[in-house]
Each structure stands twice: as C-alpha cells, then as structure tokens.
Design an enzyme around this catalytic site. Structure first.
Site, PDB file in Angstrom:
ATOM      1  N   HIS A 115     -21.989  78.361  -0.139  1.00 40.55           N
ATOM      2  CA  HIS A 115     -22.497  79.029   1.062  1.00 40.55           C
ATOM      3  C   HIS A 115     -22.223  78.235   2.348  1.00 40.55           C
ATOM      4  CE1 HIS A 115     -24.907  81.960   3.111  1.00 40.55           C
ATOM      5  NE2 HIS A 115     -25.772  81.061   3.536  1.00 40.55           N
ATOM      6  N   SER A 143     -24.373  82.262   8.020  1.00 42.20           N
ATOM      7  CA  SER A 143     -25.431  82.845   7.198  1.00 42.20           C
ATOM      8  C   SER A 143     -26.225  83.940   7.927  1.00 42.20           C
ATOM      9  CB  SER A 143     -26.329  81.728   6.675  1.00 42.20           C
ATOM     10  OG  SER A 143     -27.125  82.182   5.626  1.00 42.20           O
ATOM     11  N   ASP A 201     -19.854  81.324  -3.391  1.00 41.75           N
ATOM     12  CA  ASP A 201     -21.154  81.643  -2.782  1.00 41.75           C
ATOM     13  C   ASP A 201     -21.659  82.984  -3.294  1.00 41.75           C
ATOM     14  OD1 ASP A 201     -23.336  82.040  -1.142  1.00 41.75           O
ATOM     15  OD2 ASP A 201     -22.145  82.531   0.644  1.00 41.75           O
TER      16      ASP A 201
END
Ligand SMILES: *[C@@H]1O[C@H](CO)[C@@H](O)[C@H](O)[C@H]1NC(C)=O
Ligand SMILES: *[C@@H]1O[C@H](CO)[C@@H](O)[C@H](O)[C@H]1NC(C)=O
Ligand SMILES: *[C@@H]1O[C@H](CO)[C@@H](O)[C@H](O)[C@H]1NC(C)=O
Length: 370
Positions: free
Chosen positions: A343, A93, A287
């Site tokens: 994600h 991320s 995601d």
C-alpha cells in the site's frame, strides 16, 4: 547501513546507533530532489495539526477539500516566488477521495478568474481510494487473481452475490456462504502487503507495533524534536502516526468530529479529463487495501483512449512494474503498477517509485518547452 525508508520526504531514520539513539540521514530517493514539496497534515487532529475550538475540530471530506484549497492559495499569495512554478496536488490512500476535488477546484478558480491565477498542471495519486463501494468490492477479485481464493470460491461468490460483495443481502445464504469462505481465506492476510506477516491488533502477543511506528512514536514525541520543529507546546497531546478517531475503514460511520461525506471522487476525475491536466496514478500490485483491480476499473470507466498500452518499465535493468498511458486532447493519465510493492508504495519500492515520478515529471517539462 540500516535505515528505514519512509515515503518521499528528505530524511530517513538511521538505526545504526541503536534504537535508543535515533538519528536522521538524507533519503537518497526523496522526491524533494525533483520538486519543491509542501507536506500538510490534514485534517486538524492528524500529525501535528490541531484545532483550538470545537468548531475548528469538526471536518468532513468536503470541508477538507475546501480548507486545502484555501491553504494552497494563501501559501502561494504569501510566497509569490512559487506562483509561476507548475503546481501539482499529490496524495496517498484515503486522500484519493479528496485530491481530485482539490485539483478540480484549482482549475475552476482559474476559469472564474480568481486572482492570482495558479499554475495548476495536474495531480499524483498513490494507492488511492476513489469509490467507497468499488474499491472495497474489488478485493474479492484481487484475492482470486493473487491465488488467495480458489477458482471455485470465486465463481460461486460471483454468481451467488451477483458481483456485489459489500452491500450484502443477508437473506441470500448462497452469497453469505461464499463470502464466509472468502473471509476464511483472507482474514489473516496483511491487507497492506499480502506477502508480509499478519498483525492481529487484538492479540497482545503479536508484534503489531512494528519497529517503524515505535521509532516514529519515540522520535516525534521527544521534547528536543518538537522544539526543533517549532511545535507549539501543549497544543496536541501525543503525536500519533495514525489517528484512529479519524482513520477510515470500510463502512465506518461519521464520527462527532468527521463526516466521510464524499462517496466517490470519480466525477472529479471525469471532469479533470476534460482539462489541460496530467495525472499519474500508481498502485502496488501486492496491495489488497485498495487493489489495482478497482483502480483499473475506474480508469477504464473514464473512457479515455489508450495512447501507450500496458508495458513493463525498467529500473537498473529489471522490471520495476507496468505502465499504461491514456490521453485525450490536453489530458493524460499515466497508470503504473509497481511490482512487489504494498500500500505505501514508496516505502516498499523507493527506487522504482522515484524512477517513475522522475520520468513523468521530465515528460511534462519537455511539453512545456515545446
Ligand atoms: C548517539 O549517536 C551519536 C552519533 O554517533 C553519538 O555522538 C551519541 O553519543 C550517541 N548517544 C547515545 C545516548 O548513545
Ligand atoms: C485525533 O483527531 C481528533 C479529531 O480531530 C482529535 O480530537 C484528537 O486530539 C486527535 N488525536 C491526537 C493524538 O492528535
Ligand atoms: C453505522 O450505523 C448504522 C446505523 O446506526 C449501524 O447499523 C452500523 O452497524 C454502523 N456501522 C459501523 C461500522 O459501526
């Protein structure tokens, strides 16, 4: 058996004895089966990391990269038996903004002749943020590909906004109108996994505090656990799974404790593509936080040739996702989308994720042998 999969560490929570009696079990898909992994909570203020002075609590993307480099170096100097191991930097991320800089600095340290030399070999990124314009901008195209907006909305937005859905010219009413339609279609979509229920943080009725974060909260804040983990008493208030003061969202301004001062990590990726460096980049195709669409754009911009074109990879006889390999001289980039993952890719598809990483590591080992 009900257990909660959480990313790549050695342990999972076992819920069979009820939520009031949380125990731990081994994670069958832990990456620690393949490699020695050092998990670090950075910057100070995340996880169990803390600062004792005001100066120590001030950080930024650049400061963080520097601190991570010092940490890796000091750790390896203190534990020289790991110095010869192939070294990879990994993250998920937002840290996609920082990992490429950390990795490049490790290469450049060796080139400068810093001692001891470190055996840096490459990096792994999952669902990375790379560019604070491009990754957010790619959400609209992603929404179109996933049928969250119609062809008409997509075409009119593209035309009216000239492909820019982030830095919006407020006087352009055609663009504003298209983006309002896009917002209407997507504002109640769960960005981390478009198939999961949406959680409205402002609505006390909605069940935002998922089982998972409740469990982590209870577990990590219990006295017994903190004593067992050698957490120094009184240094942090409560443990938070996600520190909102530090957490970045689109357009967030610097805070008094953190400056989001790297806008794009593309230049670091580009420089690494000229090193003896192997990278693995993974995205969940469900995601929308940092969609694979934006990831593919920066990978294409690296201008590294395709060695193995897009093809499925299989896990237990089923398509686990799709893989493309890029190569140039001593550099390779393996890019994979994991089918059905959101994600936090390994928490949705632990088997598929570990299969990919295992295959990637073993291809590295073959190349050391040769
Ligand atoms: C929690 O589970 C353990 C293991 O099954 C058991 O020994 C213990 O009595 C349980 N504690 C409570 C409070 O239920
Ligand atoms: C969150 O981060 C800020 C900035 O470093 C820090 O002051 C604060 O204590 C952190 N919160 C928790 C719960 O650790
Ligand atoms: C960031 O700061 C600018 C200038 O002060 C302000 O206009 C903008 O609304 C702020 N953005 C956010 C997300 O708070």
């Amino acid at each position: 058996m009900s257990c909660i999969y959480f990313l790549v560490g050695p342990l999972n929570f076992d819920l069979d004895k009820g939520q009031d009696n949380i125990t731990l079990i081994l994670n069958p898909t832990a990456w620690t089966q393949m490699a020695s992994i050092l998990f670090v909570d950075i910057p100070a203020g995340s996880g169990f990391s803390y600062a004792e002075t005001k100066d120590g609590s001030i950080s930024s993307d650049n400061i963080l990269a520097n601190q991570a480099n010092q940490f890796i170096k000091k750790f390896l100097i203190d534990h020289p038996k790991f110095l010869k191991n192939p070294l990879y930097v990994a993250g998920i991320s937002y840290i996609g903004i920082i990992v490429p800089k950390i990795t490049l600095e490790l290469y450049e340290g060796n080139e400068r002749g810093d001692q001891p030399p470190l055996n840096i070999q490459g990096y792994i990124l999952i669902s990375p943020l790379t560019d604070k314009f491009r990754d957010f901008n790619s959400r609209l195209e992603y929404a179109h590909r996933m049928a969250l907006i119609s062809d008409d909305i997509y075409k009119s937005a593209m035309k009216a906004c000239n492909g820019n859905y982030v830095d919006i010219d407020t006087t352009n009413s055609f663009c504003a109108n298209s983006l309002r339609q896009y917002e209407e279609c997507t504002s109640a979509i769960n960005m981390d996994n478009i198939l999961e229920p949406f959680c409205d943080e402002n609505d006390p009725q909605s069940d935002c505090n998922s089982d998972f974060s409740n469990i982590v909260d209870v577990w990590a804040n219990s006295k017994v656990v903190q004593e067992a983990l050698n957490i120094r008493p009184g240094k942090i208030g409560r443990f938070e799974l996600l520190n909102n003061t530090l957490h970045y969202h689109q357009g967030k301004n610097d805070t008094s404790c953190y400056s989001y001062d790297i806008f794009s990590s593309f230049v670091y990726h580009k420089k690494l593509s000229n090193k003896k460096c192997q990278s693995l980049i993974m995205s969940g195709d469900h995601d929308m936080t940092f969609p694979y669409v934006g990831v593919e754009q920066w990978i294409t911009s690296l201008n590294v040739g395709i060695k193995n074109p897009w093809k499925p990879f299989y896990v237990d006889g089923q398509v686990g996702g799709y893989e493309t390999k890029y190569a140039q001289n001593d550099y390779t980039l393996t890019y994979a989308t994991v089918k059905g993952a959101g994600h936090l890719v390994p928490s949705y598809k632990p088997k598929e994720t570990i299969a990919l990483v295992e295959k990637w590591f073993s291809s590295q080992i073959r190349s050391y042998d040769s």
